[in-house]
Motif scaffolding. Sequence first.
Motif, mmCIF file in Angstrom:
data_model
loop_
_atom_site.group_PDB
_atom_site.id
_atom_site.type_symbol
_atom_site.label_atom_id
_atom_site.label_comp_id
_atom_site.label_asym_id
_atom_site.label_seq_id
_atom_site.Cartn_x
_atom_site.Cartn_y
_atom_site.Cartn_z
ATOM 1 N N SER A 92 -4.908 1.289 -9.895
ATOM 2 C CA SER A 92 -3.927 1.445 -8.817
ATOM 3 C C SER A 92 -4.574 1.536 -7.446
ATOM 4 O O SER A 92 -3.881 1.690 -6.440
ATOM 5 C CB SER A 92 -3.072 2.697 -9.051
ATOM 6 N N GLY A 93 -5.908 1.468 -7.411
ATOM 7 C CA GLY A 93 -6.608 1.524 -6.133
ATOM 8 C C GLY A 93 -7.384 2.811 -5.944
ATOM 9 O O GLY A 93 -7.536 3.609 -6.866
ATOM 10 N N ARG A 94 -7.882 2.999 -4.738
ATOM 11 C CA ARG A 94 -8.678 4.171 -4.418
ATOM 12 C C ARG A 94 -7.815 5.422 -4.397
ATOM 13 O O ARG A 94 -6.639 5.382 -4.018
ATOM 14 C CB ARG A 94 -9.333 4.001 -3.045
ATOM 15 N N MET A 95 -8.420 6.543 -4.813
ATOM 16 C CA MET A 95 -7.686 7.810 -4.771
ATOM 17 C C MET A 95 -7.247 8.133 -3.335
ATOM 18 O O MET A 95 -8.063 8.115 -2.421
ATOM 19 C CB MET A 95 -8.553 8.966 -5.288
ATOM 20 N N PRO A 96 -5.980 8.409 -3.123
ATOM 21 C CA PRO A 96 -5.532 8.800 -1.784
ATOM 22 C C PRO A 96 -6.315 10.007 -1.263
ATOM 23 O O PRO A 96 -6.657 10.916 -2.020
ATOM 24 C CB PRO A 96 -4.055 9.142 -1.992
ATOM 25 N N GLY A 97 -6.578 9.987 0.032
ATOM 26 C CA GLY A 97 -7.325 11.069 0.661
ATOM 27 C C GLY A 97 -8.809 10.831 0.713
ATOM 28 O O GLY A 97 -9.515 11.485 1.490
ATOM 29 N N ARG A 98 -9.310 9.917 -0.091
ATOM 30 C CA ARG A 98 -10.742 9.641 -0.118
ATOM 31 C C ARG A 98 -11.088 8.664 1.005
ATOM 32 O O ARG A 98 -10.577 7.542 1.050
ATOM 33 C CB ARG A 98 -11.170 9.055 -1.464
ATOM 34 N N GLU A 99 -11.934 9.114 1.901
ATOM 35 C CA GLU A 99 -12.396 8.289 3.020
ATOM 36 C C GLU A 99 -11.224 7.657 3.774
ATOM 37 O O GLU A 99 -11.258 6.486 4.149
ATOM 38 C CB GLU A 99 -13.374 7.228 2.518
ATOM 39 N N GLY A 100 -10.187 8.454 3.966
ATOM 40 C CA GLY A 100 -9.048 8.016 4.765
ATOM 41 C C GLY A 100 -8.001 7.196 4.042
ATOM 42 O O GLY A 100 -7.045 6.723 4.667
ATOM 43 N N GLN A 101 -8.135 7.014 2.721
ATOM 44 C CA GLN A 101 -7.139 6.229 1.987
ATOM 45 C C GLN A 101 -5.766 6.878 2.119
ATOM 46 O O GLN A 101 -5.581 8.047 1.798
ATOM 47 C CB GLN A 101 -7.530 6.126 0.509
ATOM 48 N N ALA A 102 -4.788 6.083 2.560
ATOM 49 C CA ALA A 102 -3.483 6.652 2.888
ATOM 50 C C ALA A 102 -2.584 6.845 1.676
ATOM 51 O O ALA A 102 -1.804 7.796 1.622
ATOM 52 C CB ALA A 102 -2.783 5.764 3.911
ATOM 53 N N GLY A 103 -2.646 5.971 0.701
ATOM 54 C CA GLY A 103 -1.724 6.099 -0.424
ATOM 55 C C GLY A 103 -1.938 5.002 -1.447
ATOM 56 O O GLY A 103 -3.010 4.400 -1.518
ATOM 57 N N TYR A 104 -0.879 4.710 -2.222
ATOM 58 C CA TYR A 104 -0.948 3.713 -3.287
ATOM 59 C C TYR A 104 -0.237 2.424 -2.893
ATOM 60 O O TYR A 104 0.396 1.774 -3.717
ATOM 61 C CB TYR A 104 -0.322 4.276 -4.558
ATOM 62 N N GLY A 105 -0.374 2.042 -1.634
ATOM 63 C CA GLY A 105 0.328 0.855 -1.149
ATOM 64 C C GLY A 105 -0.071 -0.425 -1.852
ATOM 65 O O GLY A 105 0.723 -1.370 -1.918
ATOM 66 N N GLY A 106 -1.298 -0.481 -2.384
ATOM 67 C CA GLY A 106 -1.743 -1.692 -3.075
ATOM 68 C C GLY A 106 -1.343 -1.760 -4.528
ATOM 69 O O GLY A 106 -1.468 -2.822 -5.162
ATOM 70 N N ALA A 107 -0.863 -0.647 -5.084
ATOM 71 C CA ALA A 107 -0.577 -0.590 -6.524
ATOM 72 C C ALA A 107 0.460 -1.620 -6.988
ATOM 73 O O ALA A 107 0.275 -2.237 -8.041
ATOM 74 C CB ALA A 107 -0.148 0.818 -6.921
ATOM 75 N N PRO A 108 1.575 -1.832 -6.266
ATOM 76 C CA PRO A 108 2.536 -2.841 -6.744
ATOM 77 C C PRO A 108 1.917 -4.231 -6.879
ATOM 78 O O PRO A 108 2.157 -4.925 -7.881
ATOM 79 C CB PRO A 108 3.635 -2.806 -5.670
ATOM 80 N N ASP A 109 1.123 -4.649 -5.897
ATOM 81 C CA ASP A 109 0.467 -5.960 -5.977
ATOM 82 C C ASP A 109 -0.495 -6.018 -7.159
ATOM 83 O O ASP A 109 -0.579 -7.037 -7.858
ATOM 84 C CB ASP A 109 -0.314 -6.254 -4.699
ATOM 85 N N LEU A 110 -1.230 -4.945 -7.384
ATOM 86 C CA LEU A 110 -2.219 -4.917 -8.461
ATOM 87 C C LEU A 110 -1.548 -4.959 -9.830
ATOM 88 O O LEU A 110 -1.998 -5.664 -10.735
ATOM 89 C CB LEU A 110 -3.095 -3.668 -8.322
ATOM 90 N N MET A 111 -0.460 -4.219 -9.997
ATOM 91 C CA MET A 111 0.246 -4.243 -11.269
ATOM 92 C C MET A 111 0.888 -5.614 -11.515
ATOM 93 O O MET A 111 0.866 -6.138 -12.638
ATOM 94 C CB MET A 111 1.317 -3.151 -11.318
ATOM 95 N N ALA A 112 1.439 -6.216 -10.460
ATOM 96 C CA ALA A 112 2.016 -7.553 -10.601
ATOM 97 C C ALA A 112 0.941 -8.569 -10.964
ATOM 98 O O ALA A 112 1.182 -9.492 -11.755
ATOM 99 C CB ALA A 112 2.719 -7.961 -9.311
ATOM 100 N N ALA A 113 -0.253 -8.397 -10.397
ATOM 101 C CA ALA A 113 -1.363 -9.292 -10.715
ATOM 102 C C ALA A 113 -1.751 -9.160 -12.184
ATOM 103 O O ALA A 113 -2.099 -10.157 -12.843
ATOM 104 C CB ALA A 113 -2.563 -8.988 -9.820
ATOM 105 N N MET A 114 -1.688 -7.949 -12.727
ATOM 106 C CA MET A 114 -1.991 -7.755 -14.143
ATOM 107 C C MET A 114 -1.007 -8.515 -15.026
ATOM 108 O O MET A 114 -1.393 -9.118 -16.037
ATOM 109 C CB MET A 114 -1.993 -6.264 -14.484
#
Length: 266
Positions: A92-114
Amino acid sequence: MEGRRIVIHGGFHKTGTTSAQKFIFDNGPLIWPHAATVLPGRTRARVARHAVRYSVGNAQPDLNRFRRGLAEVLGGLNLGKRAVLISDENLSGRMPGREGQAGYGGAPDLMAAMVRVIRRFMEKDADIHFVFTTRDPEDWLRSTWMHNLRTSRLTLNFENYAEIHSDTADFDLVIQDIRAAVAPYPVHTARIEALADNPEGPAAPLIQLLGIPTEKRMRMGGLTRANIGPDPALAPQLLDLNRSSLANDVLMERKAALLDSLSPKT
């Protein structure tokens, strides 16, 4: 005719995912006849790292590498007629909060790619199910805050961290976007608090979807909690270290020494 059952446990971080994966690994001999398991040992270097990179920059080349890596991993499985379980929270992407990561905004694209990779390279009519374990929002925020204090140079106190990441802790919003991205495939959710008394813990919904017979489930070893966060009492010291002028390598050594000094000795 219904296709092969494929269960994708794509997150979220700090919701018992490592404990679930350990349970699956420890009970591998009982699961193997029914399902192939694809755990972080197979996915981190070849697949999930590209998911993390995509979540940071939303760059199409990273999504393409994610697809290719997943196709390679799945193509190397010896399946027969077995189901497949894929479990890695970094999908689902990088853990939120790590090095400024804002959230799980990339997760829908990644799951659709799967979904696209599975249908193209494994089985067009696959019976795909997504599972996301979730957690009480404040508990999740405190757990990710402590984890990021330990593993990165996070300098926010909890109050500021919680304010910034409160939307991410509302898992319903993230799940809604994932459901839209992978429709018509079902997306299941399970709160880890509701699984606290289950001997399979957060692995229970995965085992259920894989259709493991009850007789074998009764023989499975109990859950062992894994990847437990540091003692919350260490937060002020970790925060002070992160706010210091120490070089990164020295900082990590100091934090490791602090955590080791309070670890149980055998």
